[in-house]
Each structure stands twice: as structure tokens, then as C-alpha cells.
Write a protein that holds these residues in place. Sequence first.
Motif, PDB file in Angstrom:
ATOM      1  N   ALA A   1       0.694  -1.162  -0.091  1.00  0.00           N
ATOM      2  CA  ALA A   1      -0.198   0.194   0.209  1.00  0.00           C
ATOM      3  C   ALA A   1       0.730   0.918  -0.097  1.00  0.00           C
ATOM      4  O   ALA A   1       0.770   2.504  -0.445  1.00  0.00           O
ATOM      5  CB  ALA A   1      -1.147  -0.526   0.908  1.00  0.00           C
TER       6      ALA A   1
ATOM      7  N   ASN B   1       0.836   3.620  -3.025  1.00  0.00           N
ATOM      8  CA  ASN B   1       1.038   5.744  -2.760  1.00  0.00           C
ATOM      9  C   ASN B   1       2.420   6.495  -2.659  1.00  0.00           C
ATOM     10  O   ASN B   1       2.107   7.555  -3.313  1.00  0.00           O
ATOM     11  CB  ASN B   1       0.131   5.685  -1.147  1.00  0.00           C
ATOM     12  CG  ASN B   1      -0.732   5.391  -0.943  1.00  0.00           C
ATOM     13  OD1 ASN B   1      -2.355   4.704  -1.864  1.00  0.00           O
ATOM     14  ND2 ASN B   1      -0.994   4.845   0.034  1.00  0.00           N
ATOM     15  N   HIS B   2       3.059   5.708  -3.007  1.00  0.00           N
ATOM     16  CA  HIS B   2       4.615   6.705  -3.116  1.00  0.00           C
ATOM     17  C   HIS B   2       4.990   6.747  -4.684  1.00  0.00           C
ATOM     18  O   HIS B   2       5.383   7.629  -4.977  1.00  0.00           O
ATOM     19  CB  HIS B   2       5.847   5.913  -2.527  1.00  0.00           C
ATOM     20  CG  HIS B   2       7.065   5.896  -2.365  1.00  0.00           C
ATOM     21  ND1 HIS B   2       7.414   7.385  -1.879  1.00  0.00           N
ATOM     22  CD2 HIS B   2       8.314   6.275  -3.877  1.00  0.00           C
ATOM     23  CE1 HIS B   2       8.792   7.460  -2.413  1.00  0.00           C
ATOM     24  NE2 HIS B   2       8.907   7.155  -3.467  1.00  0.00           N
TER      25      HIS B   2
ATOM     26  N   PRO C   1       2.160   7.978  -7.807  1.00  0.00           N
ATOM     27  CA  PRO C   1       1.312   8.273  -8.153  1.00  0.00           C
ATOM     28  C   PRO C   1       1.746   9.014  -9.716  1.00  0.00           C
ATOM     29  O   PRO C   1       2.813   9.289 -10.330  1.00  0.00           O
ATOM     30  CB  PRO C   1       1.008   9.228  -7.413  1.00  0.00           C
ATOM     31  CG  PRO C   1       1.977   9.434  -6.695  1.00  0.00           C
ATOM     32  CD  PRO C   1       2.843   8.876  -6.492  1.00  0.00           C
TER      33      PRO C   1
END
Length: 65
Positions: free
Chosen positions: A37, A41-42, A44
Motif C-alpha cells: 500500500a 501511494n509513493h 502516483p
Amino acid sequence: MGVIMPAILDLLYREYCRARLAEMRKQLLIAAERSEALEANHHPVDQGEDETTDAHRKTRRGAPN
């Protein structure tokens, strides 16, 4: 009585080990899900980038020439 006590201790120890391993596996799965996760998210994807730029990011190579 001399045979029963070691058998009971062996049974209890095996059950403890089984429960501990199950707990450790569960923690590893949770840690792996969090890592995935965070990785998602790191990085985009920007709206203005095209597919070739995205492909170069996935291969970790530089920008196309």
C-alpha cells in the motif's frame, strides 16, 4: 504418572508453537500488505504523462530519447 506428564508438556508445547507460528504469519501478511500500500501511494501517476513515460518508470530507466 511418569509417562503422562512429558506427553502433556509435549502437547502443550506443540500447541504453543502452532499458535505462535500462526501469529507470526499473520503479522508478516499485514506487514506485506502495508508495504504494498505504501509503495502504491509513493509513486502516483501524473495525468499528463503518456504510456511510454510510464513504461520507462516501471523499468527504472531514464526518459525516452
